[in-house]
Design a protein around this motif. Structure first.
Motif, mmCIF file in Angstrom:
data_model
loop_
_atom_site.group_PDB
_atom_site.id
_atom_site.type_symbol
_atom_site.label_atom_id
_atom_site.label_comp_id
_atom_site.label_asym_id
_atom_site.label_seq_id
_atom_site.Cartn_x
_atom_site.Cartn_y
_atom_site.Cartn_z
ATOM 1 N N VAL A 144 1.014 -1.379 0.143
ATOM 2 C CA VAL A 144 0.089 -0.020 0.059
ATOM 3 C C VAL A 144 0.894 1.217 -0.061
ATOM 4 C CG1 VAL A 144 -1.731 1.334 1.253
ATOM 5 C CG2 VAL A 144 -1.967 -1.083 1.259
ATOM 6 N N HIS A 145 0.536 2.120 -1.009
ATOM 7 C CA HIS A 145 1.564 3.242 -1.125
ATOM 8 C C HIS A 145 1.028 4.378 -0.094
ATOM 9 C CE1 HIS A 145 3.279 1.650 -4.640
ATOM 10 N NE2 HIS A 145 2.118 1.262 -5.130
ATOM 11 N N GLN A 146 1.686 5.239 0.447
ATOM 12 C CA GLN A 146 1.549 6.144 1.228
ATOM 13 C C GLN A 146 2.619 7.383 1.269
ATOM 14 O OE1 GLN A 146 1.124 5.559 5.372
ATOM 15 N NE2 GLN A 146 0.165 7.010 5.842
ATOM 16 N N PHE A 147 2.218 8.574 1.141
ATOM 17 C CA PHE A 147 3.098 9.823 1.227
ATOM 18 C C PHE A 147 2.713 10.899 2.341
ATOM 19 C CE2 PHE A 147 0.594 10.382 -2.415
ATOM 20 C CZ PHE A 147 0.166 11.904 -2.416
ATOM 21 N N ILE A 148 1.634 10.583 2.923
ATOM 22 C CA ILE A 148 1.001 11.536 3.876
ATOM 23 C C ILE A 148 0.538 10.733 5.092
ATOM 24 C CG2 ILE A 148 -0.698 13.425 4.319
ATOM 25 C CD1 ILE A 148 -0.861 14.119 1.701
ATOM 26 N N ASP A 149 1.144 11.109 6.300
ATOM 27 C CA ASP A 149 0.829 10.243 7.523
ATOM 28 C C ASP A 149 0.510 11.278 8.602
ATOM 29 O OD1 ASP A 149 1.119 7.563 8.617
ATOM 30 O OD2 ASP A 149 2.235 8.873 10.152
ATOM 31 N N GLU A 150 -0.188 10.720 9.613
ATOM 32 C CA GLU A 150 -0.589 11.701 10.664
ATOM 33 C C GLU A 150 0.598 11.985 11.630
ATOM 34 O OE1 GLU A 150 -3.588 9.296 12.562
ATOM 35 O OE2 GLU A 150 -2.241 7.648 13.031
ATOM 36 N N LEU A 151 1.633 11.351 11.506
ATOM 37 C CA LEU A 151 2.765 11.638 12.217
ATOM 38 C C LEU A 151 3.549 13.161 11.738
ATOM 39 C CD1 LEU A 151 4.793 8.420 12.970
ATOM 40 C CD2 LEU A 151 3.040 9.550 14.487
ATOM 41 N N THR A 152 3.222 13.383 10.605
ATOM 42 C CA THR A 152 3.774 14.703 9.910
ATOM 43 C C THR A 152 2.751 15.577 9.427
ATOM 44 O OG1 THR A 152 3.786 13.591 7.571
ATOM 45 C CG2 THR A 152 5.816 13.322 9.225
ATOM 46 N N ASN A 153 1.400 15.317 9.643
ATOM 47 C CA ASN A 153 0.410 15.952 9.167
ATOM 48 C C ASN A 153 -1.066 15.847 9.623
ATOM 49 O OD1 ASN A 153 -1.825 16.854 7.103
ATOM 50 N ND2 ASN A 153 0.171 16.966 5.725
ATOM 51 N N SER A 154 -1.688 16.761 9.851
ATOM 52 C CA SER A 154 -3.007 16.529 10.578
ATOM 53 C C SER A 154 -3.915 15.429 9.878
ATOM 54 C CB SER A 154 -3.676 17.826 10.738
ATOM 55 O OG SER A 154 -4.283 18.365 9.487
ATOM 56 N N TRP A 155 -3.554 14.955 8.684
ATOM 57 C CA TRP A 155 -4.415 13.967 8.198
ATOM 58 C C TRP A 155 -3.600 12.782 7.302
ATOM 59 C CZ3 TRP A 155 -4.659 12.472 2.774
ATOM 60 C CH2 TRP A 155 -5.715 11.887 2.500
#
Length: 177
Positions: free
Chosen positions: A94-105
């Motif tokens: 599963v690809h991911q480039f935005i995570d709650e550890l660095t973003n609010s979403w």
């Protein structure tokens, strides 16, 4: 491509942009078409363009793939491996480039609830193009071992220069070192 790749001991990753379909529907079609019967064929899902009801343009906003959906896909793959007595596990990326550890979403809500299945090797793949520093930062966030100890495998995507779409390239392209 599948059989020549198999002869060369190479994997084939069926990488699906989810869009308006459900991930379960996409993987079920791969199974029904016979692709996943091959030991070298595996699945990747990209939540970036997953849409919600009423969303006109895939990717605007960026889509999500929830942990319960990922668990459902793993359960489907695990059942298929068992039912067909396949010799090897299936890989689910599963690809991911935005995570709650660095973003609010985040692209994978409730990621800490992703389960392990004996017949599936699950990989979170740090997706996205950019500078080496940005890519390492994204990788460390989406695969953080303290936040996500249940994630056994982690991946990293390199975007080589594309003269037709240079803005979708890593600049500079990272070396193996």
């Amino acid at each position: 491509y599948i059989e020549p790749a198999l002869e060369r001991d190479m994997a084939v990753i069926m990488d699906a942009q989810i869009g308006r379909s459900s991930p379960e529907y996409i993987v079920r079609r791969m199974i029904d078409a016979g692709f996943l019967a091959y030991p070298n064929v595996h699945v990747a899902l990209d939540p970036e363009f997953a849409t919600v009801r009423g969303q006109v343009t895939p990717g605007d906003p960026i889509g999500q793939l929830h942990a319960d959906q990922i668990n459902s896909i793993q359960e489907l793959l695990a059942g298929y491996v068992r039912d067909e007595n396949l010799p090897l596990k299936k890989v689910l990326i599963v690809h991911q480039f935005i995570d709650e550890l660095t973003n609010s979403w985040t692209m994978i809500p409730s990621k800490s609830e992703i389960e392990e299945f004996a017949e599936v090797e699950f990989i979170v793949n740090a997706d996205g193009f950019g500078s080496p520093d940005a890519k390492v930062y994204k990788y460390n966030a989406v695969t953080d071992r303290q936040a996500y100890p249940q994630l056994r495998w982690r991946g990293f995507k390199i975007f080589h220069y594309n003269p037709y779409a240079p803005r979708f390239s890593d600049i500079p392209v990272m070396t193996p070192d």
